[in-house]
Scaffold this motif. Structure first.
Motif, PDB file in Angstrom:
ATOM      1  N   ILE A 189       0.873  -1.252  -0.025  1.00  0.00           N
ATOM      2  CA  ILE A 189      -0.039  -0.159  -0.029  1.00  0.00           C
ATOM      3  C   ILE A 189       0.900   1.180  -0.022  1.00  0.00           C
ATOM      4  O   ILE A 189       1.587   1.476   0.918  1.00  0.00           O
ATOM      5  N   ALA A 190       0.582   2.019  -0.870  1.00  0.00           N
ATOM      6  CA  ALA A 190       1.435   3.090  -1.149  1.00  0.00           C
ATOM      7  C   ALA A 190       1.110   4.168  -0.016  1.00  0.00           C
ATOM      8  O   ALA A 190       0.508   5.439  -0.543  1.00  0.00           O
ATOM      9  N   ALA A 191       1.044   3.976   1.053  1.00  0.00           N
ATOM     10  CA  ALA A 191       0.708   5.110   1.990  1.00  0.00           C
ATOM     11  C   ALA A 191       1.347   4.841   3.390  1.00  0.00           C
ATOM     12  O   ALA A 191       1.908   3.767   3.529  1.00  0.00           O
ATOM     13  N   LEU A 225      -7.855  -5.894   2.342  1.00  0.00           N
ATOM     14  CA  LEU A 225      -6.663  -4.879   2.285  1.00  0.00           C
ATOM     15  C   LEU A 225      -6.435  -4.225   0.874  1.00  0.00           C
ATOM     16  O   LEU A 225      -6.056  -3.261   0.717  1.00  0.00           O
ATOM     17  N   SER A 226      -6.860  -5.080  -0.215  1.00  0.00           N
ATOM     18  CA  SER A 226      -6.907  -4.410  -1.380  1.00  0.00           C
ATOM     19  C   SER A 226      -7.774  -3.179  -1.540  1.00  0.00           C
ATOM     20  O   SER A 226      -7.713  -2.240  -2.172  1.00  0.00           O
ATOM     21  N   ALA A 227      -8.972  -3.296  -1.031  1.00  0.00           N
ATOM     22  CA  ALA A 227     -10.104  -2.394  -0.846  1.00  0.00           C
ATOM     23  C   ALA A 227      -9.460  -0.999  -0.068  1.00  0.00           C
ATOM     24  O   ALA A 227      -9.633   0.022  -0.497  1.00  0.00           O
ATOM     25  N   ILE A 228      -8.589  -1.321   1.001  1.00  0.00           N
ATOM     26  CA  ILE A 228      -8.142  -0.101   1.588  1.00  0.00           C
ATOM     27  C   ILE A 228      -6.980   0.320   1.110  1.00  0.00           C
ATOM     28  O   ILE A 228      -6.938   1.748   0.917  1.00  0.00           O
ATOM     29  N   ARG A 229      -6.109  -0.415   0.182  1.00  0.00           N
ATOM     30  CA  ARG A 229      -5.219   0.193  -0.697  1.00  0.00           C
ATOM     31  C   ARG A 229      -5.894   1.194  -1.831  1.00  0.00           C
ATOM     32  O   ARG A 229      -5.219   2.318  -1.760  1.00  0.00           O
ATOM     33  N   GLU A 251      -4.818   4.961  -1.789  1.00  0.00           N
ATOM     34  CA  GLU A 251      -3.819   5.444  -2.786  1.00  0.00           C
ATOM     35  C   GLU A 251      -4.755   6.513  -3.736  1.00  0.00           C
ATOM     36  O   GLU A 251      -4.326   7.227  -4.380  1.00  0.00           O
ATOM     37  N   GLU A 252      -6.210   6.367  -3.673  1.00  0.00           N
ATOM     38  CA  GLU A 252      -6.953   7.309  -4.445  1.00  0.00           C
ATOM     39  C   GLU A 252      -7.188   8.703  -3.742  1.00  0.00           C
ATOM     40  O   GLU A 252      -7.831   9.544  -4.172  1.00  0.00           O
TER      41      GLU A 252
END
Ligand code: FES
Length: 177
Positions: free
Chosen positions: A126-128, A167-171, A175-176
């Motif tokens: 996750i880029a955060a 986790l993909s939903a959180i990402r 990221e958006e």
């Protein structure tokens, strides 16, 4: 044996040293002048100082404290205080490593680098920043691996498929935003 993503391949540049984690195990990752990427325990076999505090000299890694020299196989080839190599073979702890899909993979067994990387365990990248990610992740996900300062690697626990979807939903959300 399980393999983990421990770095993005593009982040392991020549002459750089990257820190990472495999579970609770600290890692030093470096690319040698041969082009190969090495994943080792981030602990010097001399006095346990982090190897990642040392220098990537291309064809060897140099310990920061007493200048021990480790070749690309992890073997100590020079102890400056001895003005030569030790009488016995001393090695860094080397993990089995593979490159695939732009990731650096390592297995949780210390073994020779040529061995199979084993069954994959995919983390979610996750880029955060880790703090933002922690706020979004419920306490059931207890395996968070900080990744630099701006990006986070999360190893799903519990049901891997379900966790990965969450986790993909959180990402996407982070990221958006
Ligand atoms: S602690 Fe690594 S060189 Fe001495």
């Amino acid at each position: 044996m399980t393999s983990y993503v421990v770095a993005l391949e593009k982040d392991v540049r020549p002459n750089s040293i990257v820190r990472s984690m495999m579970g609770d195990t600290p890692l030093v990752i470096w690319r040698g002048s041969s082009g190969a990427i090495h994943v080792w325990l981030d602990c010097c076999p001399h006095r346990s100082v982090r190897l990642s505090a040392g220098r990537n000299m291309g064809d060897y890694l140099e310990g920061v404290y007493h200048g021990w020299r480790f070749d690309e196989t992890g073997l100590v080839t020079l102890v400056p205080a001895l003005q030569g190599r030790p009488s016995e073979d001393i090695r860094a702890t080397v993990y089995s490593t593979a490159l695939a899909d732009g990731f650096v993979w390592a297995s949780d067994d210390a073994c020779t680098p040529a061995e199979s990387a084993g069954e994959p365990c995919y983390p979610v990248h996750i880029a955060a920043p880790i703090d933002q990610v922690r706020q979004q992740v419920d306490t059931a996900v207890d395996h968070l691996t900080p990744w630099g300062t701006q990006e986070t690697m999360v190893y799903p626990t519990g049901n891997p498929e379900q966790r990965r979807a969450e986790l993909s939903a959180i990402r996407l959300r982070l990221e958006e935003s």
